[in-house]
Motif scaffolding. Structure first.
Motif, PDB file in Angstrom:
ATOM      1  N   LEU A 199      22.717  77.795 -10.532  1.00 54.19           N
ATOM      2  CA  LEU A 199      22.747  77.095  -9.247  1.00 54.19           C
ATOM      3  C   LEU A 199      23.302  77.975  -8.138  1.00 54.19           C
ATOM      4  N   SER A 200      24.227  78.858  -8.482  1.00 56.58           N
ATOM      5  CA  SER A 200      24.759  79.756  -7.453  1.00 56.58           C
ATOM      6  C   SER A 200      23.704  80.763  -7.013  1.00 56.58           C
ATOM      7  N   ILE A 201      22.817  81.140  -7.948  1.00 56.75           N
ATOM      8  CA  ILE A 201      21.732  82.065  -7.610  1.00 56.75           C
ATOM      9  C   ILE A 201      20.628  81.336  -6.864  1.00 56.75           C
ATOM     10  N   GLU A 202      20.296  80.140  -7.316  1.00 58.41           N
ATOM     11  CA  GLU A 202      19.221  79.353  -6.702  1.00 58.41           C
ATOM     12  C   GLU A 202      19.724  77.929  -6.468  1.00 58.41           C
ATOM     13  N   PRO A 203      20.420  77.693  -5.345  1.00 55.50           N
ATOM     14  CA  PRO A 203      20.937  76.349  -5.061  1.00 55.50           C
ATOM     15  C   PRO A 203      19.824  75.303  -5.105  1.00 55.50           C
ATOM     16  N   GLY A 204      20.156  74.161  -5.716  1.00 55.60           N
ATOM     17  CA  GLY A 204      19.182  73.081  -5.812  1.00 55.60           C
ATOM     18  C   GLY A 204      18.232  73.200  -6.978  1.00 55.60           C
ATOM     19  N   LEU A 205      18.462  74.164  -7.877  1.00 46.94           N
ATOM     20  CA  LEU A 205      17.595  74.323  -9.042  1.00 46.94           C
ATOM     21  C   LEU A 205      17.665  73.046  -9.879  1.00 46.94           C
ATOM     22  N   GLY A 206      16.585  72.280  -9.893  1.00 51.56           N
ATOM     23  CA  GLY A 206      16.597  70.936 -10.472  1.00 51.56           C
ATOM     24  C   GLY A 206      16.935  70.902 -11.939  1.00 51.56           C
ATOM     25  N   ALA A 207      16.402  71.851 -12.733  1.00 52.62           N
ATOM     26  CA  ALA A 207      16.639  71.825 -14.173  1.00 52.62           C
ATOM     27  C   ALA A 207      18.114  72.023 -14.487  1.00 52.62           C
ATOM     28  N   ALA A 208      18.793  72.926 -13.744  1.00 55.83           N
ATOM     29  CA  ALA A 208      20.223  73.163 -13.975  1.00 55.83           C
ATOM     30  C   ALA A 208      21.036  71.941 -13.559  1.00 55.83           C
ATOM     31  N   GLU A 209      20.686  71.351 -12.409  1.00 57.52           N
ATOM     32  CA  GLU A 209      21.408  70.147 -11.969  1.00 57.52           C
ATOM     33  C   GLU A 209      21.251  69.022 -12.978  1.00 57.52           C
ATOM     34  N   GLN A 210      20.044  68.857 -13.531  1.00 54.48           N
ATOM     35  CA  GLN A 210      19.799  67.796 -14.494  1.00 54.48           C
ATOM     36  C   GLN A 210      20.603  68.014 -15.765  1.00 54.48           C
ATOM     37  N   GLU A 211      20.674  69.262 -16.239  1.00 52.64           N
ATOM     38  CA  GLU A 211      21.444  69.555 -17.451  1.00 52.64           C
ATOM     39  C   GLU A 211      22.924  69.231 -17.243  1.00 52.64           C
ATOM     40  N   LEU A 212      23.469  69.633 -16.107  1.00 52.44           N
ATOM     41  CA  LEU A 212      24.880  69.349 -15.840  1.00 52.44           C
ATOM     42  C   LEU A 212      25.115  67.852 -15.714  1.00 52.44           C
ATOM     43  N   ALA A 213      24.180  67.144 -15.097  1.00 51.71           N
ATOM     44  CA  ALA A 213      24.317  65.686 -14.977  1.00 51.71           C
ATOM     45  C   ALA A 213      24.283  65.030 -16.353  1.00 51.71           C
ATOM     46  N   ASN A 214      23.391  65.502 -17.231  1.00 50.07           N
ATOM     47  CA  ASN A 214      23.310  64.947 -18.585  1.00 50.07           C
ATOM     48  C   ASN A 214      24.606  65.187 -19.351  1.00 50.07           C
ATOM     49  N   MET A 215      25.194  66.357 -19.177  1.00 49.31           N
ATOM     50  CA  MET A 215      26.429  66.674 -19.883  1.00 49.31           C
ATOM     51  C   MET A 215      27.586  65.822 -19.375  1.00 49.31           C
ATOM     52  N   ARG A 216      27.608  65.585 -18.058  1.00 52.30           N
ATOM     53  CA  ARG A 216      28.659  64.707 -17.529  1.00 52.30           C
ATOM     54  C   ARG A 216      28.495  63.286 -18.055  1.00 52.30           C
ATOM     55  N   ARG A 217      27.253  62.808 -18.116  1.00 54.50           N
ATOM     56  CA  ARG A 217      27.022  61.451 -18.630  1.00 54.50           C
ATOM     57  C   ARG A 217      27.438  61.329 -20.091  1.00 54.50           C
ATOM     58  N   ALA A 218      27.301  62.412 -20.848  1.00 49.56           N
ATOM     59  CA  ALA A 218      27.689  62.386 -22.260  1.00 49.56           C
ATOM     60  C   ALA A 218      29.191  62.453 -22.454  1.00 49.56           C
ATOM     61  N   GLY A 219      29.948  62.676 -21.359  1.00 52.27           N
ATOM     62  CA  GLY A 219      31.405  62.652 -21.462  1.00 52.27           C
ATOM     63  C   GLY A 219      32.075  63.958 -21.157  1.00 52.27           C
ATOM     64  N   LEU A 220      31.315  65.041 -20.917  1.00 52.75           N
ATOM     65  CA  LEU A 220      31.936  66.324 -20.631  1.00 52.75           C
ATOM     66  C   LEU A 220      32.496  66.283 -19.225  1.00 52.75           C
ATOM     67  N   GLY A 221      33.745  66.617 -19.078  1.00 49.19           N
ATOM     68  CA  GLY A 221      34.400  66.590 -17.782  1.00 49.19           C
ATOM     69  C   GLY A 221      35.747  67.241 -17.891  1.00 49.19           C
ATOM     70  N   THR A 222      36.656  66.899 -16.992  1.00 51.56           N
ATOM     71  CA  THR A 222      38.014  67.413 -17.052  1.00 51.56           C
ATOM     72  C   THR A 222      38.980  66.249 -17.091  1.00 51.56           C
ATOM     73  N   LEU A 223      40.136  66.487 -17.684  1.00 54.91           N
ATOM     74  CA  LEU A 223      41.119  65.414 -17.817  1.00 54.91           C
ATOM     75  C   LEU A 223      41.755  65.062 -16.477  1.00 54.91           C
ATOM     76  N   ASN A 224      41.575  65.904 -15.471  1.00 60.36           N
ATOM     77  CA  ASN A 224      42.200  65.655 -14.180  1.00 60.36           C
ATOM     78  C   ASN A 224      41.318  64.866 -13.221  1.00 60.36           C
ATOM     79  N   GLU A 225      40.111  64.513 -13.661  1.00 57.20           N
ATOM     80  CA  GLU A 225      39.243  63.739 -12.789  1.00 57.20           C
ATOM     81  C   GLU A 225      39.829  62.352 -12.552  1.00 57.20           C
TER      82      GLU A 225
END
Length: 686
Positions: free
Chosen positions: A109-135
């Motif tokens: 995403l830093s190389i190509e902002p808005g890259l849909g496939a990368a955004e979707q993967e990160l969104a899927n990982m967040r939905r599965a519970g990956l995050g930080t304890l400080n959120e």
């Protein structure tokens, strides 16, 4: 793919390999395709896209080591390629390295902002519970409280909620169901987290880096295990085996396969999850084992330095196994500090009936006697406030209206009352909270105290106690309790007193003298080290005693007295050391007094987790104990002198004894303790 190669005589051979690789890939012969891409790379070694394709093929073939090698080569050649960063994210996710996957997707995403496939993967990982304890709001409690059918927004402790539900549960945690391809094989999960009370019931709880360990019994060879958390792959690796089954009559038909997986749950948001293990067999079919569990915040090493099972790692490169292996061994002082230091404030809880309070008085008085300067705060029911005040032992009292519900057959406390009680107790900053009740109804109230150390009678349904007593005095006929309630409470308090300091003391023998050592070639003034290589549990034996003997012989003036039952160990030593008069081998059992003298006059003793180290320590000899992680060093390390050397590993406490093939990590807890670790500890004393 041929567009990556320029046409011409120099490139033509590479194009041929690429075309054949394409055919192999289409036919799903991934290893053949990988080999063909490697041949093309011998001609065009600086072609980044070819490295990418080789990486893809090795990944599909299951060779993640070679896949990563080619992906890394491609990244060096094409550092600004967003698609390559995306593909690396996919690779790391497939390999179960989620932290590296997130980094790669973010790099894309830093190389190509808005890259849909990368955004979707990160969104899927967040939905599965990956995050930080400080959120903010990270705790994944359900939107609807399963116990009341109302919006669940109270910041209650999850282990308290279930115990004090004011209504019967309308919804239970989903039951575990095993899904298998056919009735065999059998899958067994031996070690994963600990079962604790949670908002979702009594479930396995993962806190930080955990082990997932077990075995499968199968007629088909099992080759690979993949672990998923809420659908995200967190591990992929080979199965260990096959191992013969000791009591299986047809050993050629059915075998045992072992897995020992280390997973870091620190990046997952606390809450309810599903673990899925998939086992690949030689027929390329999967068998699946599922288990619900709960993620909680990691425990910290600095808070529990005595625990070898707590492993905290800073962010870094490499696999979890590599990063843990790179850590130095732990050196624990054998002389233990008090388990309960600096007791300034104690909560004493007795929130039930008048008779219960009366029976507790001897124990409360004993507690005051043991802690004369501590602030003693009583948590009592409304009916017992005046009695508690009349004892003149409490510095303060807190009233808890913990009423019994005859309908639910338990005592109840609303969420609001729980929060009020927590707020009342917080200013006291308790060091210890004690529940004097033998009934299990009030045990969970201890969680509201804020005390780091909780204590009470053992309760299998609330296993969060720091320590518990499980005494019983049986009636010979009906096997019911026969000791008085007051006696049992005093016994519980006295056991707490025993935790304050060790009772172990050095006991030297005055009836033995050094003359006994002459038969072993040790003079009256000669200093010597004892190396005891044996242990009843074979796999707990450290494998480097010959190297330690050699180094001590070369670097010190000590005589080396080696106890061993391994004839081959001597063959590992250089000839000049074997023939030295400073090197003494004892390969037989000695009379006890001779053995006691040899240990008792030594300058230092080095041994495994076995009886002789305890005897040497009892006699006041500096002991360097090399301790496997199968049991806690704090329980079975020597107590009088010296140090205990261990490895901090998530699978510490495995308790493996008879079934030695259950380890799955080749007993790295003992084999990874290095010669330098032990030699450095020995030099402290010589």
């Amino acid at each position: 793919m041929t567009r990556w190669l320029k046409r011409g005589s120099a490139d033509a051979p590479a194009q041929i390999f690429v075309r054949h690789a394409q055919v192999a890939c289409a036919e799903k012969r991934f290893r053949d395709a990988a080999a063909l891409f490697v041949e093309a790379l011998k001609i065009k070694p600086s072609n980044g896209p070819l490295h990418v394709q080789a990486g893809h093929m090795f990944k599909e073939a299951g060779d993640l080591v070679q896949a990563e090698r080619h992906y890394d080569a491609a990244r060096a050649l094409m550092p600004g390629d967003a698609d390559l960063a995306l593909q690396l994210g996919h690779f790391y996710k497939t390999a179960g390295r989620l932290g590296a996957a997130v980094d790669s997707y973010q790099r894309a995403l830093s190389i190509e902002p808005g890259l849909g496939a990368a955004e979707q993967e990160l969104a899927n990982m967040r939905r599965a519970g990956l995050g930080t304890l400080n959120e903010p709001g990270a705790y994944r409690a359900p939107t609807v409280d399963p116990f009341r059918g109302e919006d669940a927004r109270h910041p209650f402790d999850p282990e308290v909620a279930r115990s004090f539900a004011t209504m019967a549960p309308a919804q239970l945690p989903r039951p575990f169901r095993e899904m298998v391809r056919r009735s065999e094989p059998s899958q067994n999960l031996i070690q994963f987290g600990v079962r604790l009370n949670t908002y979702w019931g009594l479930l396995r709880v993962a806190r930080g880096i955990e082990v997932v360990r077990g075995f499968c019994i199968s007629t088909e060879p099992l080759t690979e295990v993949v672990a998923f958390v809420n659908g995200l792959p967190v591990h992929r690796g080979p199965m260990k085996g096959p191992y013969d089954l000791e009591y299986e009559p047809d050993r050629g038909r059915i075998h045992k396969y072992v897995f020992n997986i280390w997973i870091d749950f620190s990046a997952f948001v606390p809450g309810h999850y599903d673990l899925e293990l998939r086992f690949l067999d030689s027929m390329m079919e999967w068998r699946t084992l599922g288990e619900p569990f709960v993620v909680e915040a990691p425990l910290r090493e600095e808070d529990h330095p005595e625990s070898d099972a707590i492993v905290n790692l800073p962010p870094g490169d490499g696999t979890l196994e590599e990063r843990i292996a790179a850590r130095p061994s732990a050196i624990h002082e054998a002389v233990r500090p008090n388990m309960l230091p600096e007791i300034g404030s104690i909560l004493v809880m007795r929130v039930d009936q008048l008779g219960d309070m009366v029976a507790s008085i001897p124990g409360i008085l004993r507690l005051r006697e043991l802690f004369p300067t501590a602030k003693l705060v009583g948590a009592v029911g409304p009916a017992n406030v005046d009695l508690a005040r009349s004892l003149n032992v409490f510095d303060d009292l807190v009233v808890v209206d913990f009423r019994e519900s005859m309908e639910l057959r338990t005592r109840v406390l609303s969420w609001e009352a729980q929060e009020r009680l927590r707020e009342q107790l917080a200013p006291f900053k308790f060091d210890i909270a004690i529940d004097l009740s033998q009934s299990l109804m009030s045990r969970s109230l201890l969680a509201l105290s804020g005390a780091p150390f909780t204590y009470g009678f053992k309760d299998p349904n609330w296993p969060r106690l720091s320590a518990a007593v499980d005494d019983a005095f049986y009636d010979p006929k009906n096997r019911r309790e026969s000791a008085s309630h007051s006696t049992r409470i005093v016994t519980m308090i006295d056991r707490l007193a025993a935790l304050l300091k060790t009772s172990a003391k050095v006991i030297k023998r005055t009836d033995l003298d050094r003359a006994r050592l002459e038969q072993f070639g040790i003079g009256a003034d000669e200093r010597y080290a004892v190396l005891h290589t044996g242990a009843r549990i074979i796999f707990s034996r450290w494998p480097h005693y010959s190297k330690l003997a050699e180094r001590l012989h070369r670097d010190t003036d000590l005589k080396i007295l080696l106890f061993t039952d391994r004839a081959k160990l001597l063959d590992e030593l250089p000839e000049d050391i074997r023939g030295s008069d400073r090197f003494i081998v004892i390969d037989r059992q000695l009379p006890f007094d001779d053995f006691d003298a040899v240990l008792g006059f030594a300058s230092v003793y080095v041994g495994n987790d076995s009886g002789p180290k305890h005897l040497a320590s009892l006699r006041g000899v500096p002991v360097v104990s090399i301790h496997s992680a199968r049991i806690n060093w704090s329980e079975w390390g020597q107590e009088h002198t010296g140090v205990v050397i261990t490895r901090k590993l998530p699978c510490a406490g495995c308790s493996i004894y008879h079934d030695v093939d259950d380890c799955g990590k080749d007993f790295t807890c003992i084999t990874a303790i290095t010669l330098d670790d032990v030699y450095g500890a020995v030099r402290r004393y010589v």
